[in-house]
Enzyme design. Structure first.
Site, PDB file in Angstrom:
ATOM      1  N   LYS A   9       0.827  -1.204   0.000  1.00 52.65           N
ATOM      2  CA  LYS A   9       0.000   0.000   0.000  1.00 52.65           C
ATOM      3  C   LYS A   9       0.869   1.265   0.000  1.00 52.65           C
ATOM      4  CE  LYS A   9      -3.935  -2.256   2.318  1.00 52.65           C
ATOM      5  NZ  LYS A   9      -4.823  -2.203   3.515  1.00 52.65           N
ATOM      6  N   TYR A  49     -12.422  -1.989  -3.401  1.00 53.19           N
ATOM      7  CA  TYR A  49     -12.932  -2.131  -2.027  1.00 53.19           C
ATOM      8  C   TYR A  49     -14.459  -2.059  -1.960  1.00 53.19           C
ATOM      9  CZ  TYR A  49      -8.348  -2.088   0.269  1.00 53.19           C
ATOM     10  OH  TYR A  49      -7.096  -2.417   0.717  1.00 53.19           O
ATOM     11  N   PHE A  57     -15.334   3.713   7.531  1.00 56.37           N
ATOM     12  CA  PHE A  57     -13.974   4.099   7.155  1.00 56.37           C
ATOM     13  C   PHE A  57     -13.754   4.130   5.640  1.00 56.37           C
ATOM     14  CE2 PHE A  57     -13.934  -0.519   8.089  1.00 56.37           C
ATOM     15  CZ  PHE A  57     -13.445  -1.031   6.889  1.00 56.37           C
ATOM     16  N   ARG A  85      -1.627 -14.171   4.274  1.00 56.65           N
ATOM     17  CA  ARG A  85      -2.305 -13.452   5.361  1.00 56.65           C
ATOM     18  C   ARG A  85      -1.576 -13.657   6.693  1.00 56.65           C
ATOM     19  NH1 ARG A  85      -7.163 -10.612   4.269  1.00 56.65           N
ATOM     20  NH2 ARG A  85      -7.490 -10.554   6.517  1.00 56.65           N
ATOM     21  N   THR A  91      -5.384  -7.252  10.713  1.00 61.97           N
ATOM     22  CA  THR A  91      -5.669  -5.944  10.127  1.00 61.97           C
ATOM     23  C   THR A  91      -5.097  -4.798  10.975  1.00 61.97           C
ATOM     24  OG1 THR A  91      -7.733  -6.889   9.298  1.00 61.97           O
ATOM     25  CG2 THR A  91      -7.527  -4.488   9.219  1.00 61.97           C
ATOM     26  N   ARG A 102       2.596  -6.397   9.335  1.00 61.31           N
ATOM     27  CA  ARG A 102       1.784  -5.318   9.908  1.00 61.31           C
ATOM     28  C   ARG A 102       2.232  -4.970  11.326  1.00 61.31           C
ATOM     29  NH1 ARG A 102      -4.043  -7.297   7.456  1.00 61.31           N
ATOM     30  NH2 ARG A 102      -4.174  -5.802   5.715  1.00 61.31           N
ATOM     31  N   ASN A 112      -1.902   0.066   7.110  1.00 63.83           N
ATOM     32  CA  ASN A 112      -1.352  -1.212   7.577  1.00 63.83           C
ATOM     33  C   ASN A 112      -0.507  -1.917   6.513  1.00 63.83           C
ATOM     34  OD1 ASN A 112      -3.404  -1.965   5.896  1.00 63.83           O
ATOM     35  ND2 ASN A 112      -4.600  -3.044   7.436  1.00 63.83           N
ATOM     36  N   HIS A 115      -1.942  -5.592   1.638  1.00 68.09           N
ATOM     37  CA  HIS A 115      -3.247  -6.217   1.415  1.00 68.09           C
ATOM     38  C   HIS A 115      -3.045  -7.669   0.998  1.00 68.09           C
ATOM     39  CE1 HIS A 115      -7.296  -6.970  -0.169  1.00 68.09           C
ATOM     40  NE2 HIS A 115      -6.670  -7.610  -1.149  1.00 68.09           N
ATOM     41  N   GLU A 126      -9.934 -10.232  -7.353  1.00 73.37           N
ATOM     42  CA  GLU A 126      -8.893  -9.207  -7.190  1.00 73.37           C
ATOM     43  C   GLU A 126      -7.765  -9.367  -8.208  1.00 73.37           C
ATOM     44  OE1 GLU A 126      -9.712  -8.560  -2.410  1.00 73.37           O
ATOM     45  OE2 GLU A 126      -7.780  -9.367  -3.064  1.00 73.37           O
TER      46      GLU A 126
HETATM   47  P1  IDP Z   1      -7.834  -6.839   5.724  1.00 71.77           P
HETATM   48  O1  IDP Z   1      -7.018  -5.875   4.875  1.00 71.77           O
HETATM   49  O2  IDP Z   1      -7.030  -7.348   6.886  1.00 71.77           O
HETATM   50  O3  IDP Z   1      -8.478  -7.928   4.919  1.00 71.77           O
HETATM   51  P2  IDP Z   1     -10.460  -5.573   5.848  1.00 71.77           P
HETATM   52  O4  IDP Z   1     -11.414  -5.724   6.979  1.00 71.77           O
HETATM   53  O5  IDP Z   1     -10.772  -6.292   4.562  1.00 71.77           O
HETATM   54  O6  IDP Z   1      -8.998  -5.969   6.394  1.00 71.77           O
HETATM   55  O7  IDP Z   1     -10.337  -4.017   5.558  1.00 71.77           O
HETATM   56  C1  IDP Z   1      -9.732  -3.530   4.376  1.00 71.77           C
HETATM   57  C2  IDP Z   1      -8.822  -2.381   4.733  1.00 71.77           C
HETATM   58  O8  IDP Z   1      -9.610  -1.300   5.259  1.00 71.77           O
HETATM   59  C3  IDP Z   1      -7.816  -2.674   5.864  1.00 71.77           C
HETATM   60  O9  IDP Z   1      -6.655  -3.346   5.412  1.00 71.77           O
HETATM   61  C4  IDP Z   1      -7.511  -1.287   6.367  1.00 71.77           C
HETATM   62  O10 IDP Z   1      -6.613  -0.578   5.503  1.00 71.77           O
HETATM   63  C5  IDP Z   1      -8.890  -0.625   6.293  1.00 71.77           C
HETATM   64  N1  IDP Z   1      -9.648  -0.787   7.542  1.00 71.77           N
HETATM   65  C6  IDP Z   1     -10.223  -1.917   8.034  1.00 71.77           C
HETATM   66  N2  IDP Z   1     -10.866  -1.697   9.200  1.00 71.77           N
HETATM   67  C7  IDP Z   1     -10.673  -0.375   9.467  1.00 71.77           C
HETATM   68  C8  IDP Z   1     -11.104   0.475  10.548  1.00 71.77           C
HETATM   69  O11 IDP Z   1     -11.775   0.050  11.497  1.00 71.77           O
HETATM   70  N3  IDP Z   1     -10.716   1.789  10.473  1.00 71.77           N
HETATM   71  C9  IDP Z   1      -9.984   2.291   9.430  1.00 71.77           C
HETATM   72  N4  IDP Z   1      -9.571   1.519   8.401  1.00 71.77           N
HETATM   73  C10 IDP Z   1      -9.910   0.206   8.409  1.00 71.77           C
HETATM   74 MG    MG Z   2      -9.928  -7.792   3.421  1.00 79.21          MG
END
Ligand code: IDP
Ligand code: MG
Length: 138
Positions: A9, A49, A57, A85, A91, A102, A112, A115, A126
């Site tokens: 990212k 997304y 968010f 993962r 996350t 992360r 973070n 992805h 994707e």
């Molecule tokens: P993942 O990347 O671990 O699969 P997801 O729940 O799919 O997590 O969320 C996608 C992306 O959205 C996360 O990697 C992060 O950048 C952002 N994100 C997820 N949850 C939050 C939150 O609670 N606040 C702000 N950003 C978030």
């Molecule tokens: Mg995800």
């Protein structure tokens, strides 16, 4: 054999972490079969997304993902969806296992660093979102 989509990212690219992240992937014996650098526009980031479109968010996530260049990669190995993962960590960097990308490099739950697809179906969506079949090697 399985494939997954990985992204470094904007914070990972701007903080000079491309090499370190790729080294961790290769050290695991995971093969990179596609790779490119892109700067997403809002339309492309929103489509990627899409499943998060109603989350609080979402707009902030799109701001972040369009803030600078990213590196998108297709990874190939047995069980690579889970293995990538695991290398990434949870996350929220604060909840991520010590030693994960992360945990070590993430700034906060949004910024973070990386992805990874979360299922076979999302991996297929994707990978096709960013790569044509002819852009992948075997
Ligand atoms: P993942 O990347 O671990 O699969 P997801 O729940 O799919 O997590 O969320 C996608 C992306 O959205 C996360 O990697 C992060 O950048 C952002 N994100 C997820 N949850 C939050 C939150 O609670 N606040 C702000 N950003 C978030
Ligand atoms: Mg995800």
């Amino acid at each position: 054999m399985e494939r997954t989509l990985a992204i470094i990212k904007p914070d990972g690219v701007s903080n000079g972490l491309i090499g370190e992240i790729i080294k961790r992937i290769e050290n695991e014996g995971i093969k990179i079969v596609g790779m490119k650098m892109l700067h997403l526009d809002r339309f492309k980031a929103e489509g990627f997304y899409y499943v998060h479109r109603s989350k609080p968010f979402f707009n902030s996530l799109i701001d972040y993902m369009t803030s600078g260049p990213i590196v998108v990669m297709v990874l190939q190995a047995p069980d690579v969806i889970n293995r990538w993962r695991k290398l990434m960590g949870a996350t929220d960097p604060k909840q991520a296992e010590p030693g994960t990308i992360r945990a070590e490099m993430g700034l906060n739950i949004e910024r973070n660093v990386v992805h990874g697809s979360d299922s076979k179906d999302s991996a297929m969506y994707e990978i096709n979102y960013f790569f044509k079949g002819t852009e992948l090697v075997d």
